[in-house]
Motif scaffolding. Structure first.
Motif, PDB file in Angstrom:
ATOM      1  N   THR A 172       0.705  -1.337   0.054  1.00  0.00           N
ATOM      2  CA  THR A 172      -0.103  -0.158   0.007  1.00  0.00           C
ATOM      3  C   THR A 172       0.827   1.431   0.147  1.00  0.00           C
ATOM      4  OG1 THR A 172      -1.715  -1.377   1.125  1.00  0.00           O
ATOM      5  CG2 THR A 172      -1.917   1.313   1.342  1.00  0.00           C
ATOM      6  N   ILE A 173       1.850   1.411   0.906  1.00  0.00           N
ATOM      7  CA  ILE A 173       2.668   2.521   0.733  1.00  0.00           C
ATOM      8  C   ILE A 173       3.378   2.588  -0.432  1.00  0.00           C
ATOM      9  CG2 ILE A 173       5.105   3.319   1.774  1.00  0.00           C
ATOM     10  CD1 ILE A 173       4.204   2.069   4.670  1.00  0.00           C
ATOM     11  N   VAL A 174       3.922   1.634  -1.085  1.00  0.00           N
ATOM     12  CA  VAL A 174       4.656   1.747  -2.366  1.00  0.00           C
ATOM     13  C   VAL A 174       3.668   2.131  -3.356  1.00  0.00           C
ATOM     14  CG1 VAL A 174       5.805   0.377  -4.163  1.00  0.00           C
ATOM     15  CG2 VAL A 174       6.495   0.342  -1.972  1.00  0.00           C
ATOM     16  N   ALA A 175       2.482   1.617  -3.468  1.00  0.00           N
ATOM     17  CA  ALA A 175       1.479   1.950  -4.363  1.00  0.00           C
ATOM     18  C   ALA A 175       1.057   3.426  -4.291  1.00  0.00           C
ATOM     19  CB  ALA A 175       0.378   1.105  -4.290  1.00  0.00           C
ATOM     20  N   VAL A 176       0.878   3.853  -3.344  1.00  0.00           N
ATOM     21  CA  VAL A 176       0.313   5.175  -2.932  1.00  0.00           C
ATOM     22  C   VAL A 176       1.576   6.183  -3.427  1.00  0.00           C
ATOM     23  CG1 VAL A 176      -0.230   6.839  -1.326  1.00  0.00           C
ATOM     24  CG2 VAL A 176      -1.487   4.616  -1.246  1.00  0.00           C
ATOM     25  N   SER A 177       2.738   5.839  -3.011  1.00  0.00           N
ATOM     26  CA  SER A 177       3.893   6.786  -3.424  1.00  0.00           C
ATOM     27  C   SER A 177       4.036   7.001  -4.861  1.00  0.00           C
ATOM     28  CB  SER A 177       5.238   6.302  -2.422  1.00  0.00           C
ATOM     29  OG  SER A 177       5.638   5.074  -3.060  1.00  0.00           O
ATOM     30  N   GLN A 178       4.166   5.743  -5.474  1.00  0.00           N
ATOM     31  CA  GLN A 178       4.161   5.716  -7.101  1.00  0.00           C
ATOM     32  C   GLN A 178       3.101   6.377  -7.697  1.00  0.00           C
ATOM     33  OE1 GLN A 178       5.005   1.479  -7.940  1.00  0.00           O
ATOM     34  NE2 GLN A 178       7.119   1.626  -7.509  1.00  0.00           N
ATOM     35  N   LEU A 179       1.846   6.132  -7.193  1.00  0.00           N
ATOM     36  CA  LEU A 179       0.612   7.067  -7.662  1.00  0.00           C
ATOM     37  C   LEU A 179       0.807   8.473  -7.720  1.00  0.00           C
ATOM     38  CD1 LEU A 179      -2.052   6.810  -9.245  1.00  0.00           C
ATOM     39  CD2 LEU A 179      -3.240   6.483  -6.996  1.00  0.00           C
ATOM     40  N   GLY A 180       1.310   8.828  -6.206  1.00  0.00           N
ATOM     41  CA  GLY A 180       1.211  10.133  -6.431  1.00  0.00           C
ATOM     42  C   GLY A 180       2.611  10.679  -6.954  1.00  0.00           C
ATOM     43  N   SER A 181       3.636  10.027  -7.025  1.00  0.00           N
ATOM     44  CA  SER A 181       4.891  10.673  -8.063  1.00  0.00           C
ATOM     45  C   SER A 181       4.420  10.651  -9.280  1.00  0.00           C
ATOM     46  CB  SER A 181       6.117   9.465  -7.980  1.00  0.00           C
ATOM     47  OG  SER A 181       6.493   9.791  -6.663  1.00  0.00           O
ATOM     48  N   GLY A 182       3.511   9.705  -9.972  1.00  0.00           N
ATOM     49  CA  GLY A 182       2.884   9.796 -11.315  1.00  0.00           C
ATOM     50  C   GLY A 182       2.068  10.798 -11.387  1.00  0.00           C
ATOM     51  N   VAL A 183       1.418  11.316 -10.252  1.00  0.00           N
ATOM     52  CA  VAL A 183       0.289  12.321 -10.627  1.00  0.00           C
ATOM     53  C   VAL A 183       1.235  13.856 -10.718  1.00  0.00           C
ATOM     54  CG1 VAL A 183      -1.288  13.689  -9.302  1.00  0.00           C
ATOM     55  CG2 VAL A 183      -1.535  11.305  -9.629  1.00  0.00           C
ATOM     56  N   ILE A 184       2.248  13.917  -9.803  1.00  0.00           N
ATOM     57  CA  ILE A 184       3.313  15.095  -9.819  1.00  0.00           C
ATOM     58  C   ILE A 184       3.851  15.081 -11.063  1.00  0.00           C
ATOM     59  CG2 ILE A 184       5.165  15.929  -8.556  1.00  0.00           C
ATOM     60  CD1 ILE A 184       4.058  14.824  -5.814  1.00  0.00           C
ATOM     61  N   GLN A 185       4.226  14.217 -11.754  1.00  0.00           N
ATOM     62  CA  GLN A 185       4.855  14.168 -13.025  1.00  0.00           C
ATOM     63  C   GLN A 185       4.002  14.431 -14.253  1.00  0.00           C
ATOM     64  OE1 GLN A 185       7.026  10.323 -13.249  1.00  0.00           O
ATOM     65  NE2 GLN A 185       8.746  11.180 -12.130  1.00  0.00           N
ATOM     66  N   ALA A 186       2.787  14.033 -14.176  1.00  0.00           N
ATOM     67  CA  ALA A 186       1.587  14.240 -15.124  1.00  0.00           C
ATOM     68  C   ALA A 186       1.370  15.880 -15.086  1.00  0.00           C
ATOM     69  CB  ALA A 186       0.479  13.502 -14.730  1.00  0.00           C
ATOM     70  N   LEU A 187       1.493  16.493 -13.726  1.00  0.00           N
ATOM     71  CA  LEU A 187       1.185  17.714 -13.852  1.00  0.00           C
ATOM     72  C   LEU A 187       2.474  18.729 -13.997  1.00  0.00           C
ATOM     73  CD1 LEU A 187      -1.180  17.707 -10.610  1.00  0.00           C
ATOM     74  CD2 LEU A 187      -1.795  17.844 -12.835  1.00  0.00           C
ATOM     75  N   GLY A 188       3.441  18.087 -14.463  1.00  0.00           N
ATOM     76  CA  GLY A 188       4.701  18.661 -14.962  1.00  0.00           C
ATOM     77  C   GLY A 188       5.761  19.048 -13.997  1.00  0.00           C
ATOM     78  N   GLY A 189       5.495  18.385 -12.598  1.00  0.00           N
ATOM     79  CA  GLY A 189       6.229  18.603 -11.378  1.00  0.00           C
ATOM     80  C   GLY A 189       7.591  17.695 -11.250  1.00  0.00           C
ATOM     81  N   ASN A 190       8.248  17.792 -10.302  1.00  0.00           N
ATOM     82  CA  ASN A 190       9.413  16.727 -10.036  1.00  0.00           C
ATOM     83  C   ASN A 190       9.197  16.335  -8.495  1.00  0.00           C
ATOM     84  OD1 ASN A 190      11.660  15.487  -9.214  1.00  0.00           O
ATOM     85  ND2 ASN A 190      13.052  17.143  -9.846  1.00  0.00           N
ATOM     86  N   PRO A 191       8.771  14.964  -8.604  1.00  0.00           N
ATOM     87  CA  PRO A 191       8.287  14.416  -7.203  1.00  0.00           C
ATOM     88  C   PRO A 191       9.841  14.403  -6.188  1.00  0.00           C
ATOM     89  CG  PRO A 191       8.874  12.666  -8.692  1.00  0.00           C
ATOM     90  CD  PRO A 191       8.930  13.907  -9.615  1.00  0.00           C
ATOM     91  N   PHE A 192      10.661  14.682  -6.425  1.00  0.00           N
ATOM     92  CA  PHE A 192      11.755  14.801  -5.660  1.00  0.00           C
ATOM     93  C   PHE A 192      12.161  16.196  -4.949  1.00  0.00           C
ATOM     94  CE2 PHE A 192      12.870  11.019  -8.252  1.00  0.00           C
ATOM     95  CZ  PHE A 192      12.786  10.065  -7.260  1.00  0.00           C
ATOM     96  N   THR A 193      11.418  17.198  -5.600  1.00  0.00           N
ATOM     97  CA  THR A 193      11.690  18.559  -4.801  1.00  0.00           C
ATOM     98  C   THR A 193      10.554  19.104  -4.828  1.00  0.00           C
ATOM     99  OG1 THR A 193      11.856  19.558  -7.241  1.00  0.00           O
ATOM    100  CG2 THR A 193      14.146  18.809  -6.368  1.00  0.00           C
TER     101      THR A 193
END
Length: 74
Positions: free
Chosen positions: A13-34
């Motif tokens: 669950t933790i991995v899935a939520v973090s990957q989904l969140g990272s994907g959404v951030i990237q889809a919106l043009g952001g960088n999930p690491f900063t």
């Protein structure tokens, strides 16, 4: 990985939520690491956490598909 079922569910669950969140951030043009941690040190900690979760995902896939048998001595 030889762990209890509830540990596997929590980690998945933790991995899935973090990957989904990272994907959404990237889809919106952001960088999930900063920009997530709120400060430079917060971003550093968040970056380490996210990289660790990706590493956990890769390791669990490797282990689940039987990759560990190729690294046993003997």
């Amino acid at each position: 990985m030889p762990v209890e079922w509830w540990i596997a569910v929590v980690l998945t669950t933790i991995v899935a939520v973090s990957q989904l969140g990272s994907g959404v951030i990237q889809a919106l043009g952001g960088n999930p690491f900063t920009g997530i941690g709120g400060s430079a040190s917060g971003d550093g900690m968040w970056g380490l956490t996210l990289r660790g979760l990706y590493g956990l995902d890769i390791f669990s896939n490797f282990s689940g598909f039987g990759g560990a048998q190729y690294f046993r001595p003997g």
